[in-house]
Design a protein around this motif. Structure first.
Motif, PDB file in Angstrom:
ATOM      1  N   UNK A   1      26.949  60.556 -49.888  1.00 57.55           N
ATOM      2  CA  UNK A   1      27.650  59.577 -50.714  1.00 57.55           C
ATOM      3  C   UNK A   1      26.730  58.995 -51.778  1.00 57.55           C
ATOM      4  N   UNK A   2      25.457  58.815 -51.425  1.00 55.25           N
ATOM      5  CA  UNK A   2      24.498  58.312 -52.414  1.00 55.25           C
ATOM      6  C   UNK A   2      24.311  59.334 -53.538  1.00 55.25           C
ATOM      7  N   UNK A   3      24.221  60.611 -53.152  1.00 52.00           N
ATOM      8  CA  UNK A   3      24.091  61.668 -54.157  1.00 52.00           C
ATOM      9  C   UNK A   3      25.310  61.690 -55.073  1.00 52.00           C
ATOM     10  N   UNK A   4      26.503  61.569 -54.494  1.00 51.35           N
ATOM     11  CA  UNK A   4      27.715  61.526 -55.312  1.00 51.35           C
ATOM     12  C   UNK A   4      27.736  60.283 -56.197  1.00 51.35           C
ATOM     13  N   UNK A   5      27.151  59.198 -55.698  1.00 50.38           N
ATOM     14  CA  UNK A   5      27.110  57.971 -56.486  1.00 50.38           C
ATOM     15  C   UNK A   5      26.292  58.108 -57.755  1.00 50.38           C
ATOM     16  N   UNK A   6      25.294  59.000 -57.730  1.00 47.41           N
ATOM     17  CA  UNK A   6      24.489  59.198 -58.938  1.00 47.41           C
ATOM     18  C   UNK A   6      25.318  59.784 -60.080  1.00 47.41           C
ATOM     19  N   UNK A   7      26.414  60.439 -59.746  1.00 51.35           N
ATOM     20  CA  UNK A   7      27.279  61.004 -60.788  1.00 51.35           C
ATOM     21  C   UNK A   7      28.052  59.920 -61.522  1.00 51.35           C
ATOM     22  N   UNK A   8      28.156  58.735 -60.932  1.00 48.63           N
ATOM     23  CA  UNK A   8      28.915  57.646 -61.540  1.00 48.63           C
ATOM     24  C   UNK A   8      28.057  56.739 -62.396  1.00 48.63           C
ATOM     25  N   UNK A   9      26.735  56.970 -62.411  1.00 43.46           N
ATOM     26  CA  UNK A   9      25.824  56.123 -63.175  1.00 43.46           C
ATOM     27  C   UNK A   9      25.552  56.784 -64.521  1.00 43.46           C
ATOM     28  N   UNK A  10      25.963  56.187 -65.621  1.00 38.33           N
ATOM     29  CA  UNK A  10      25.727  56.814 -66.937  1.00 38.33           C
ATOM     30  C   UNK A  10      24.245  56.849 -67.276  1.00 38.33           C
TER      31      UNK A  10
ATOM     32  N   UNK B   1      22.777  56.120 -69.960  1.00 40.29           N
ATOM     33  CA  UNK B   1      22.296  54.983 -70.745  1.00 40.29           C
ATOM     34  C   UNK B   1      21.706  53.889 -69.867  1.00 40.29           C
ATOM     35  N   UNK B   2      22.240  53.700 -68.661  1.00 44.94           N
ATOM     36  CA  UNK B   2      21.728  52.646 -67.777  1.00 44.94           C
ATOM     37  C   UNK B   2      20.415  53.035 -67.114  1.00 44.94           C
ATOM     38  N   UNK B   3      20.067  54.316 -67.173  1.00 47.91           N
ATOM     39  CA  UNK B   3      18.820  54.778 -66.548  1.00 47.91           C
ATOM     40  C   UNK B   3      17.696  54.992 -67.548  1.00 47.91           C
ATOM     41  N   UNK B   4      17.965  54.789 -68.820  1.00 46.00           N
ATOM     42  CA  UNK B   4      16.959  55.084 -69.838  1.00 46.00           C
ATOM     43  C   UNK B   4      15.698  54.239 -69.671  1.00 46.00           C
ATOM     44  N   UNK B   5      15.877  52.920 -69.536  1.00 43.47           N
ATOM     45  CA  UNK B   5      14.717  52.032 -69.468  1.00 43.47           C
ATOM     46  C   UNK B   5      13.903  52.271 -68.190  1.00 43.47           C
ATOM     47  N   UNK B   6      14.522  52.327 -66.991  1.00 44.52           N
ATOM     48  CA  UNK B   6      13.710  52.610 -65.793  1.00 44.52           C
ATOM     49  C   UNK B   6      12.992  53.956 -65.856  1.00 44.52           C
TER      50      UNK B   6
ATOM     51  N   UNK C   1      21.053  68.309 -74.560  1.00 43.87           N
ATOM     52  CA  UNK C   1      20.564  66.940 -74.353  1.00 43.87           C
ATOM     53  C   UNK C   1      19.989  66.377 -75.652  1.00 43.87           C
ATOM     54  N   UNK C   2      20.381  65.163 -75.969  1.00 41.33           N
ATOM     55  CA  UNK C   2      19.908  64.534 -77.208  1.00 41.33           C
ATOM     56  C   UNK C   2      19.317  63.143 -76.976  1.00 41.33           C
ATOM     57  N   UNK C   3      20.040  62.279 -76.274  1.00 39.44           N
ATOM     58  CA  UNK C   3      19.616  60.886 -76.150  1.00 39.44           C
ATOM     59  C   UNK C   3      18.289  60.760 -75.417  1.00 39.44           C
ATOM     60  N   UNK C   4      18.163  61.405 -74.240  1.00 41.24           N
ATOM     61  CA  UNK C   4      16.936  61.288 -73.464  1.00 41.24           C
ATOM     62  C   UNK C   4      15.738  61.913 -74.188  1.00 41.24           C
ATOM     63  N   UNK C   5      15.834  63.123 -74.743  1.00 40.81           N
ATOM     64  CA  UNK C   5      14.704  63.647 -75.524  1.00 40.81           C
ATOM     65  C   UNK C   5      14.349  62.765 -76.719  1.00 40.81           C
ATOM     66  N   UNK C   6      15.349  62.143 -77.342  1.00 36.65           N
ATOM     67  CA  UNK C   6      15.087  61.262 -78.474  1.00 36.65           C
ATOM     68  C   UNK C   6      14.222  60.072 -78.056  1.00 36.65           C
ATOM     69  N   UNK C   7      14.383  59.606 -76.810  1.00 40.79           N
ATOM     70  CA  UNK C   7      13.643  58.450 -76.326  1.00 40.79           C
ATOM     71  C   UNK C   7      12.202  58.809 -75.951  1.00 40.79           C
ATOM     72  N   UNK C   8      12.002  59.972 -75.337  1.00 38.87           N
ATOM     73  CA  UNK C   8      10.685  60.302 -74.766  1.00 38.87           C
ATOM     74  C   UNK C   8       9.866  61.244 -75.638  1.00 38.87           C
ATOM     75  N   UNK C   9      10.436  61.790 -76.707  1.00 41.48           N
ATOM     76  CA  UNK C   9       9.704  62.728 -77.559  1.00 41.48           C
ATOM     77  C   UNK C   9       9.579  62.147 -78.963  1.00 41.48           C
ATOM     78  N   UNK C  10       8.351  61.904 -79.386  1.00 39.81           N
ATOM     79  CA  UNK C  10       8.072  61.461 -80.742  1.00 39.81           C
ATOM     80  C   UNK C  10       7.268  62.488 -81.528  1.00 39.81           C
ATOM     81  N   UNK C  11       6.647  63.408 -80.824  1.00 39.20           N
ATOM     82  CA  UNK C  11       5.845  64.445 -81.461  1.00 39.20           C
ATOM     83  C   UNK C  11       6.761  65.517 -82.050  1.00 39.20           C
ATOM     84  N   UNK C  12       6.635  65.776 -83.341  1.00 34.25           N
ATOM     85  CA  UNK C  12       7.490  66.772 -83.996  1.00 34.25           C
ATOM     86  C   UNK C  12       7.277  68.161 -83.430  1.00 34.25           C
TER      87      UNK C  12
END
Length: 284
Positions: free
Chosen positions: A116-125, A127-132, A215-226
């Motif tokens: 159930x915890x594993x299935x719960x991870x599918x409900x977390x967008x 965007x809410x995990x970006x900062x952690x 994937x776009x949002x997560x790489x945009x946050x963690x990658x700054x090197x061209x």
């Protein structure tokens, strides 16, 4: 010679209406891609994008595609996306099959709660995990590396769900017979069950590849090197800088960026249908 009744039977009115409706919907869905290809093939689109939109270029040419293919940055972006996608596929498929087998055939305390915890991870967008996630990888000094792009693939909730449903359809008698013969759990999985997972493995590979490549949002946050930019980041940067002035090149680049996705899907799409038919939605 008489033809078979399957081919001689005329479709009913309802079947004809459904077919026409699906045909219209498919045309609507594919029209943006056809328009993108049309602009990419229009030689004068860099000077003035055609308006109103048309699906037939007035001066068809591969000029824009030739310029795009000569761009060394695109080549390195392809390599970055390919490396990240392959690593993410291997990691997510391996972890999903192992976890799916454990949740399906394993007997241990707290199995249902963990599932159930594993299935719960599918409900977390995401965007809410970006900062952690960013804070964690930044603490270990892994920003601007491939690691944050690959490591999150180890927990693929949807893949674990599909794997569990697939293993549920495989008979428990195989595992019981292996245990009677003195086989260990690891040997039972790798030598008995794993060879039977071809359809679900291909399906997980396709879905994981699509997620990683797009994937776009997560790489945009963690990658700054061209030098480490993936295809979506390179496309967004090029479009932001030149999209309004170089419409033909932008659309040609967008077309080139989806070619691997189209190729992978066209060659392996049958496995998605097969795995869904085998795993199904049947409950325990």
């Amino acid at each position: 010679m008489k033809t078979s009744s399957i081919f001689s039977r005329k479709p009913s009115l309802i079947e004809s209406v459904i077919f026409l409706a699906l045909l219209v919907l498919s045309g609507i869905m594919i029209s943006p891609f056809l328009w993108m290809l049309s602009i990419g093939l229009e030689r004068t689109a860099n000077l003035q994008p055609p308006f109103p939109p048309t699906f037939f270029p007035k001066q068809p040419s591969f000029f824009n595609f030739e310029l795009v293919m000569e761009n060394a940055t695109l080549f390195y972006s392809y390599l970055n996306s390919g490396f990240v996608a392959v690593c993410a596929v291997c990691l997510s498929v391996s972890s999903s099959l192992l976890a799916g087998y454990a949740f399906s055939k394993g007997q241990f305390r707290g199995k249902k709660i963990l599932f159930m915890i594993v299935l719960g991870t599918m409900m977390i967008p995401m965007e809410t995990r970006l900062i952690p996630l960013f804070t964690m990888f930044n603490k270990f000094g892994l920003i601007n590396t491939y690691v944050p792009l690959i490591a999150p693939a180890i927990l693929y909730g949807f893949g674990i769900l599909l794997s569990k449903q697939y293993f549920d359809q495989l008979p428990d008698s195989l595992r019981e017979a292996a245990q009677i013969d003195g086989s260990s759990e690891k040997r039972t999985f790798f030598q008995i069950y794993l060879p039977l997972t071809g359809p679900i493995t291909a399906t997980l590979a396709i879905l994981s590849f699509l997620d990683s490549w797009n994937a776009f949002l997560w790489p945009l946050v963690v990658i700054n090197d061209h030098a480490l930019r993936t295809i979506p980041l390179f496309l967004a940067s090029f479009s932001f800088e030149n999209g309004t002035r170089l419409g033909g090149l932008t659309m040609a680049l967008a077309t080139a960026s989806i070619i691997p996705i189209v190729v992978v899907f066209l060659f392996l799409q049958k496995y998605i249908i097969r795995s869904i038919a085998l795993s199904g939605l049947k409950g325990e």
